[in-house]
Design an enzyme around this catalytic site. Sequence first.
Site, short mmCIF file in Angstrom:
data_model
loop_
_atom_site.label_atom_id
_atom_site.label_comp_id
_atom_site.label_asym_id
_atom_site.label_seq_id
_atom_site.Cartn_x
_atom_site.Cartn_y
_atom_site.Cartn_z
N GLY A 17 -35.21 68.32 26.11
CA GLY A 17 -35.99 69.94 26.75
C GLY A 17 -37.34 69.93 25.91
N ILE A 150 -41.89 51.35 22.01
CA ILE A 150 -42.96 50.51 21.71
C ILE A 150 -44.08 51.36 22.30
CG2 ILE A 150 -44.32 48.55 22.70
CD1 ILE A 150 -41.53 47.00 22.40
N CYS A 382 -44.98 72.30 53.93
CA CYS A 382 -45.78 71.02 54.13
C CYS A 382 -44.90 70.16 55.22
CB CYS A 382 -45.84 70.16 52.70
SG CYS A 382 -47.22 69.23 52.92
N GLY A 384 -41.95 70.21 55.88
CA GLY A 384 -41.23 71.37 56.58
C GLY A 384 -42.01 72.13 57.70
N GLN A 386 -44.48 70.87 59.36
CA GLN A 386 -44.78 69.96 60.11
C GLN A 386 -43.49 69.82 61.14
OE1 GLN A 386 -46.35 66.50 58.06
NE2 GLN A 386 -48.28 67.46 57.51
N ARG A 463 -51.44 63.95 54.21
CA ARG A 463 -52.44 63.19 54.85
C ARG A 463 -52.59 64.07 56.35
NH1 ARG A 463 -53.28 58.94 51.66
NH2 ARG A 463 -51.57 58.32 50.40
N HIS A 508 -48.50 74.02 49.09
CA HIS A 508 -47.38 74.08 48.44
C HIS A 508 -47.48 75.32 47.75
CE1 HIS A 508 -45.77 69.94 49.03
NE2 HIS A 508 -47.06 69.57 49.25
N GLU A 510 -45.13 77.00 46.16
CA GLU A 510 -44.17 76.90 45.18
C GLU A 510 -44.93 76.36 43.71
OE1 GLU A 510 -44.27 74.59 47.47
OE2 GLU A 510 -43.89 72.44 46.77
#
Length: 549
Positions: A17, A150, A382, A384, A386, A463, A508, A510
Amino acid sequence: MSTKYIFVTGGVTSSLGKGIICASLGRLLISRGLRVTVQKLDPYINVDPGTMNPYEHGEVYVTDDGAETDLDLGHYERFLDIKTSQENNVTTGRVYYDVITKERQGVYLGKTVQVIPHITDEIKSHVLSLGESENYDVVITEVGGTVGDIESLPYIEAMRQLRYDVGRKNTLSIHLTLVPYLSAAGELKTKPTQHSVKTLSESGMSPDILVCRSEYPLDNSIRKKIALFCNVEIEDVIASLDADSIYEVPLLMQDEGLDTRVIEKLNLPAKNADLTDWKEFVKRIKEPADEISIALVGKYVEHHDAYKSIVEALIHGGAMNNTRVNIKWVQSDFVTDENVEELLGSVSGILVAPGFGDRGIDGKLIAVKYARENEIPFFGICLGMQCAVVEFARNCAGLKNANSAEFDEKTAYAVIDFMADQKEISEKGGTMRLGRYECKLAEGTNSRKAYGKEIIFERHRHRLELNNSLREKLVESGLKVAGINPERNLVEIVEIESHPWFVGVQFHPELKSSVSTPHPLFVDFVKASLNQYNESETVKNDSKIGETV
Ligand code: GLN
């Protein structure tokens, strides 16, 4: 005052976290009157997470400037109520890309290009330039991965050097470790913390503060032991206990004195923190007046991190309505005409999620139709949105077999089509319509009411768009264009006027919801869903009364 740099590393195991601890510390320092930003350094070779599968990496968080970034930046924005940018997320891929580009340009004047100093210099310049960009008081830099990997070594080395470059008094090293509880022995174990600190110290970085993740409280004797073996003062051993909600973490960190220790050590001028609003928010999440279910229909639902910002925005929207939103995760592949009633019949709102590719599209279309016909509040984001347009075209506008060109290039009615400037693009990374764009809202729409203003700015990652050559036909059939991008005349929001709350957005929302500024569309969607819930309860109660009579 010169900028102070805090480096946050993690040891023993991942998923401790770190992102939430950085965001919580950031929140506390901002509440104390400081100007703060948080940065994430990611050790992978991808230039950014934009091309990664959501199962691999969770959601891709998009910033105003169109950077595709790690989802931890979402936590930073939600907790700190700040705007981040490309500079807040640097990956090993980007660092090498930039160094190699400079090498090709001859910038290194014939020198042998090496990890030290060229890669470490590049890393340091990203940290310093962020600090200087807005003259921040504090930059918190979260180093992804685990010490000893690494991949993390160049980052730790860069941090080590930076301590000398900007002066030790201007830097602070915070290390997160795990203090596991062994039930067989009935005790907490400090050895993993000791080893983690040892590994970090081998790279020349010793921690100034230890944040110890634990399932049980750390008593004084454990704290003393950790302090002794890890070379810190007992007050610098901060316990981070599991919390019911991530939003409690700033309060827990304040109780443990994390911000106070940071302020003392960095000699920062700070006032007392006022967390009244934050506490009120946490209270509303923990003891809400109401509780509703909202379905989230998507194709990555097994992996909740793929929808991180949507989940958090629903929590914020819920808190504003004093309501707990329980998410019903619905796998779009499984939704059929036969089971849709069973899957969605009991929820008070339906959200159809963003996504790419045709898997699960039929299920999404069925979910849209169910929401539309049954007048259940619907929020399409988005992809959703469409899907909502395709469903409307097929079932309300008489455009038989209408589709999105993403799924059927030869469809007779491509109601969703590739944007003109997207048609020729074949490279994947960073080539979508990305970042912040203007949207003008139409009078009398649910969106306009929710935002309470005409011009808004939202973030994009797509797009395709609603095909303007078929717009008229859709509008004639009852689809309302509630928002457009004035510059390019692109449809950004669609609504159905005859439906109580049916909103599809090409952007978006959100990504712009935070604790202090919950997103208006999420607030309004939860409100509409709560109304729906109350109405259906009234109907149920009325019919019960009917039965007894
Ligand atoms: N695949 C769609 C597009 O590219 C939707 C993208 C999304 O949902 N973010 O336009």
